[in-house]
Scaffold this motif. Sequence first.
Motif, PDB file in Angstrom:
ATOM      1  N   ASP A   1       0.848  -1.200   0.000  1.00 26.27           N
ATOM      2  CA  ASP A   1       0.000   0.000   0.000  1.00 26.27           C
ATOM      3  C   ASP A   1       0.881   1.247   0.000  1.00 26.27           C
ATOM      4  O   ASP A   1       0.625   2.203   0.735  1.00 26.27           O
ATOM      5  CB  ASP A   1      -0.905  -0.028   1.236  1.00 26.27           C
ATOM      6  CG  ASP A   1      -2.150   0.838   1.060  1.00 26.27           C
ATOM      7  OD1 ASP A   1      -2.422   1.237  -0.092  1.00 26.27           O
ATOM      8  OD2 ASP A   1      -2.821   1.136   2.053  1.00 26.27           O
TER       9      ASP A   1
ATOM     10  N   TYR B   1     -15.283  -7.863   0.356  1.00 31.20           N
ATOM     11  CA  TYR B   1     -14.370  -7.057  -0.459  1.00 31.20           C
ATOM     12  C   TYR B   1     -14.445  -7.466  -1.929  1.00 31.20           C
ATOM     13  O   TYR B   1     -14.389  -8.663  -2.262  1.00 31.20           O
ATOM     14  CB  TYR B   1     -12.929  -7.225   0.024  1.00 31.20           C
ATOM     15  CG  TYR B   1     -12.598  -6.380   1.228  1.00 31.20           C
ATOM     16  CD1 TYR B   1     -12.478  -5.002   1.111  1.00 31.20           C
ATOM     17  CD2 TYR B   1     -12.402  -6.955   2.480  1.00 31.20           C
ATOM     18  CE1 TYR B   1     -12.178  -4.207   2.210  1.00 31.20           C
ATOM     19  CE2 TYR B   1     -12.105  -6.174   3.587  1.00 31.20           C
ATOM     20  CZ  TYR B   1     -11.993  -4.800   3.444  1.00 31.20           C
ATOM     21  OH  TYR B   1     -11.706  -4.023   4.534  1.00 31.20           O
TER      22      TYR B   1
ATOM     23  N   THR C   1     -12.885  -6.235  -5.960  1.00 29.20           N
ATOM     24  CA  THR C   1     -11.715  -5.550  -6.514  1.00 29.20           C
ATOM     25  C   THR C   1     -12.056  -4.191  -7.104  1.00 29.20           C
ATOM     26  O   THR C   1     -11.297  -3.234  -6.965  1.00 29.20           O
ATOM     27  CB  THR C   1     -11.047  -6.432  -7.589  1.00 29.20           C
ATOM     28  OG1 THR C   1     -10.626  -7.651  -6.978  1.00 29.20           O
ATOM     29  CG2 THR C   1      -9.832  -5.738  -8.184  1.00 29.20           C
TER      30      THR C   1
ATOM     31  N   HIS D   1     -16.738   2.838  -1.610  1.00 27.59           N
ATOM     32  CA  HIS D   1     -15.637   2.863  -2.577  1.00 27.59           C
ATOM     33  C   HIS D   1     -15.275   4.316  -2.872  1.00 27.59           C
ATOM     34  O   HIS D   1     -16.021   5.248  -2.534  1.00 27.59           O
ATOM     35  CB  HIS D   1     -15.974   2.094  -3.865  1.00 27.59           C
ATOM     36  CG  HIS D   1     -17.160   2.594  -4.622  1.00 27.59           C
ATOM     37  ND1 HIS D   1     -17.180   3.807  -5.268  1.00 27.59           N
ATOM     38  CD2 HIS D   1     -18.379   2.032  -4.853  1.00 27.59           C
ATOM     39  CE1 HIS D   1     -18.337   3.975  -5.868  1.00 27.59           C
ATOM     40  NE2 HIS D   1     -19.092   2.919  -5.628  1.00 27.59           N
TER      41      HIS D   1
ATOM     42  N   THR E   1     -14.572  -1.825  -1.737  1.00 26.32           N
ATOM     43  CA  THR E   1     -13.245  -2.038  -2.317  1.00 26.32           C
ATOM     44  C   THR E   1     -12.234  -1.916  -1.182  1.00 26.32           C
ATOM     45  O   THR E   1     -12.596  -1.640  -0.035  1.00 26.32           O
ATOM     46  CB  THR E   1     -12.929  -0.989  -3.394  1.00 26.32           C
ATOM     47  OG1 THR E   1     -12.907   0.317  -2.768  1.00 26.32           O
ATOM     48  CG2 THR E   1     -13.958  -1.005  -4.502  1.00 26.32           C
ATOM     49  N   ASN E   2     -10.961  -2.068  -1.508  1.00 27.10           N
ATOM     50  CA  ASN E   2      -9.942  -1.969  -0.454  1.00 27.10           C
ATOM     51  C   ASN E   2      -9.758  -0.540   0.045  1.00 27.10           C
ATOM     52  O   ASN E   2      -8.922  -0.290   0.914  1.00 27.10           O
ATOM     53  CB  ASN E   2      -8.604  -2.553  -0.913  1.00 27.10           C
ATOM     54  CG  ASN E   2      -8.029  -1.831  -2.121  1.00 27.10           C
ATOM     55  OD1 ASN E   2      -8.564  -0.820  -2.576  1.00 27.10           O
ATOM     56  ND2 ASN E   2      -6.941  -2.360  -2.663  1.00 27.10           N
TER      57      ASN E   2
ATOM     58  N   HIS F   1     -13.651 -12.270   0.684  1.00 24.02           N
ATOM     59  CA  HIS F   1     -13.042 -11.650  -0.500  1.00 24.02           C
ATOM     60  C   HIS F   1     -13.718 -12.241  -1.734  1.00 24.02           C
ATOM     61  O   HIS F   1     -13.530 -13.423  -2.052  1.00 24.02           O
ATOM     62  CB  HIS F   1     -11.536 -11.905  -0.530  1.00 24.02           C
ATOM     63  CG  HIS F   1     -10.755 -10.943   0.309  1.00 24.02           C
ATOM     64  ND1 HIS F   1     -10.678 -11.052   1.681  1.00 24.02           N
ATOM     65  CD2 HIS F   1     -10.042  -9.835  -0.034  1.00 24.02           C
ATOM     66  CE1 HIS F   1      -9.946 -10.063   2.153  1.00 24.02           C
ATOM     67  NE2 HIS F   1      -9.539  -9.308   1.135  1.00 24.02           N
TER      68      HIS F   1
ATOM     69  N   PRO G   1      -7.173 -10.874  -4.101  1.00 25.09           N
ATOM     70  CA  PRO G   1      -6.349  -9.662  -3.944  1.00 25.09           C
ATOM     71  C   PRO G   1      -5.036  -9.798  -4.719  1.00 25.09           C
ATOM     72  O   PRO G   1      -4.685 -10.883  -5.192  1.00 25.09           O
ATOM     73  CB  PRO G   1      -6.083  -9.609  -2.433  1.00 25.09           C
ATOM     74  CG  PRO G   1      -7.102 -10.506  -1.823  1.00 25.09           C
ATOM     75  CD  PRO G   1      -7.351 -11.578  -2.842  1.00 25.09           C
TER      76      PRO G   1
ATOM     77  N   SER H   1      -2.020  -7.469   1.361  1.00 20.32           N
ATOM     78  CA  SER H   1      -3.369  -6.892   1.287  1.00 20.32           C
ATOM     79  C   SER H   1      -4.390  -7.857   1.862  1.00 20.32           C
ATOM     80  O   SER H   1      -5.269  -7.469   2.636  1.00 20.32           O
ATOM     81  CB  SER H   1      -3.740  -6.570  -0.167  1.00 20.32           C
ATOM     82  OG  SER H   1      -2.834  -5.661  -0.733  1.00 20.32           O
ATOM     83  N   TYR H   2      -4.263  -9.125   1.472  1.00 18.36           N
ATOM     84  CA  TYR H   2      -5.238 -10.101   1.937  1.00 18.36           C
ATOM     85  C   TYR H   2      -5.223 -10.234   3.455  1.00 18.36           C
ATOM     86  O   TYR H   2      -6.278 -10.220   4.102  1.00 18.36           O
ATOM     87  CB  TYR H   2      -4.980 -11.476   1.304  1.00 18.36           C
ATOM     88  CG  TYR H   2      -5.958 -12.506   1.820  1.00 18.36           C
ATOM     89  CD1 TYR H   2      -7.312 -12.400   1.523  1.00 18.36           C
ATOM     90  CD2 TYR H   2      -5.541 -13.541   2.656  1.00 18.36           C
ATOM     91  CE1 TYR H   2      -8.232 -13.302   2.027  1.00 18.36           C
ATOM     92  CE2 TYR H   2      -6.447 -14.453   3.160  1.00 18.36           C
ATOM     93  CZ  TYR H   2      -7.787 -14.333   2.852  1.00 18.36           C
ATOM     94  OH  TYR H   2      -8.692 -15.206   3.360  1.00 18.36           O
TER      95      TYR H   2
ATOM     96  N   GLN I   1      -4.150  -8.112   5.744  1.00 13.69           N
ATOM     97  CA  GLN I   1      -4.617  -6.910   6.431  1.00 13.69           C
ATOM     98  C   GLN I   1      -6.142  -6.791   6.354  1.00 13.69           C
ATOM     99  O   GLN I   1      -6.800  -6.442   7.341  1.00 13.69           O
ATOM    100  CB  GLN I   1      -3.974  -5.661   5.834  1.00 13.69           C
ATOM    101  CG  GLN I   1      -4.304  -4.400   6.632  1.00 13.69           C
ATOM    102  CD  GLN I   1      -3.531  -3.198   6.157  1.00 13.69           C
ATOM    103  OE1 GLN I   1      -3.727  -2.751   5.035  1.00 13.69           O
ATOM    104  NE2 GLN I   1      -2.671  -2.669   6.998  1.00 13.69           N
ATOM    105  N   GLU I   2      -6.704  -7.090   5.184  1.00 15.27           N
ATOM    106  CA  GLU I   2      -8.157  -6.979   5.018  1.00 15.27           C
ATOM    107  C   GLU I   2      -8.886  -8.113   5.741  1.00 15.27           C
ATOM    108  O   GLU I   2      -9.878  -7.882   6.451  1.00 15.27           O
ATOM    109  CB  GLU I   2      -8.501  -6.966   3.527  1.00 15.27           C
ATOM    110  CG  GLU I   2      -8.034  -5.692   2.832  1.00 15.27           C
ATOM    111  CD  GLU I   2      -7.868  -5.837   1.328  1.00 15.27           C
ATOM    112  OE1 GLU I   2      -8.327  -6.866   0.781  1.00 15.27           O
ATOM    113  OE2 GLU I   2      -7.265  -4.952   0.703  1.00 15.27           O
TER     114      GLU I   2
END
Length: 585
Positions: A145, A229, A231, A254, A280-281, A297, A301, A306-307, A309-310
């Motif tokens: 990120d 989540y 994309t 988003h 979205t993320n 998800h 991701p 990312s995966y 953390q989400e």
Amino acid sequence: MEEILQKYYGYQNFREGQGALIDYAVEGRSALGILPTGGGKSICYQVPGIALGGLTLVISPLISLMKDQVDALTAAGIEAAYLNSQQKEAEARAIERGLIKGEYRFLYVAPERFDKNDFRYLLSRLDIRLIAFDEAHCISKWGHDFRPSYRQVVGRVMSLGAPCMAVTATATADVRKDIQSLLHISDDCVVETSIKRDNLAFKVDPTFQKDKMVRRYIKEHPDDSGIIYATTRKQVEALSEQFRDFKISHTIYHAGLPAEVRAENQTAFVNDNCSVMIATNAFGMGIDKSNVRYVIHYNLPQDLESYYQEAGRAGRDGLTSECILLYSDQDIRLQQFFIGNTQDEVIQDMKKEKLEKMVQYTKTTQCLQGTLINYFNSEEHLEPCGKCTNCLMEADYDMTTEAKKLLSCLLRMKTPVNRSVLTKVIRGESFPRHDFEHLSTFGLMKEYETKAINGFIDTLLFNGYVDEIDGRLSVHPSAKEVLLENMQIMTHYHPVDYNERVTIHTLVTVDDALFDVLKKVRKTLAEEMKIPPFTIFSDRTLTLFAQKQPTTKQEMFQIEGVGSYKLKHYCPRFIEAIKSYQTTV
């Protein structure tokens, strides 16, 4: 410090890693904390900030994150404020006057704030005792990120002269080193705890009926709070429209929505006025909603950072929660498209490598939580979580014999070695500069493919019988259970896999006479079909036929160069020839 913790936060004891980070800050040493999602990272700089007095300056990437943190501090009776672009001029000026008077202990700002001359002048007039970088992975260009503004502000922040504390939940070795270099943090001031979360059950579902699965899951968990989540914004809107048709209460988030709508929807979700968030993320960083029972998800991701953390936004209260990943080949192609638009070739290559790791996560047969732990810290001792898709899937191959052979070989080598060396020794490949050829275990598994042996090693690693430190394997004490107590080790392994193409390595010599027979069969077939002989099978494949002498279609299909079409249309003639040859020798 425990008194501050109890007074303002209501906890009796610090969690793992918190105490050490707080001590470094109080001693005036810059430090890096890598703690799991929900691991109490903010306490690590808030407690010493209170103890040190003066002002703690917190660099934060999101306005919503600043607001949540300031609201939480204010609710605990701690004076805190933030400055951001959405504030009215009069409000900002009032906060600045309060800062000069010493009325605040914490100030949250975005990195872009440092671009303003009047703000930098304001900082020069304040008694700053500690600087905190929240979500510090945003500093590193190797992070998932990365925010250029976050990195660019480092020089100006460091010039303030106060010690820094960087905290994040997601930092690979490269990201950690990058943060340390930028903020001048020594190795002995890095605190990294396990990302393991015992209350989370990780699941992978390659279903083609994503919509149906998500709707069914939500209806089966009507009282649970969850995040879905997707994309793209388009996918979020499409899911939302579908949910409206099925009368499923939800809200969305988003970057394409107006700021006030995003804020309203986030508040509805955080305050439990709406139990389902489709986003979205852009949603979630720093959202401290503790009762999220599931994170789904809908798409794959781009990377495991990312995966994690989400997905890690589930179960922050410590109660059992699920993290479900749906994926398809189309998801992979979409992420490849995004990566292809990256201008920097070095960053693009890095993202491709991370996407490959993400795809491997969906295909592994090892513990899913263990796979995540191993990705972030390859030296951590692993054990099965017992909750994920793979742990709950019944293993169908007893590898106890193979386990004993590998463990015995590793013990006899008397020194940690990388898996490549172990694999070569157990397969009987020569080592001119080592004494490994004299080991009783040398060549003990010569009939196994490298891929299979690596799978067995992974099973030993993920079950905690082998450790991997600095890329080198060593036997863990718990392996005695396998070697001495005849414990059964199960894994997922199929000696004959219809979907595999096996490259055969064997010490068996080629039967030249049989090879000539097979060449004649190939030539006859080629003449009948009026095609070149090599298009039927290459010499390489005929050599393998002459070595292994397969006499069934199943044996034939294991050999490199044999596809489904050729198995049906060509192989019967070669099998007949091999059987006929065997009766004459």
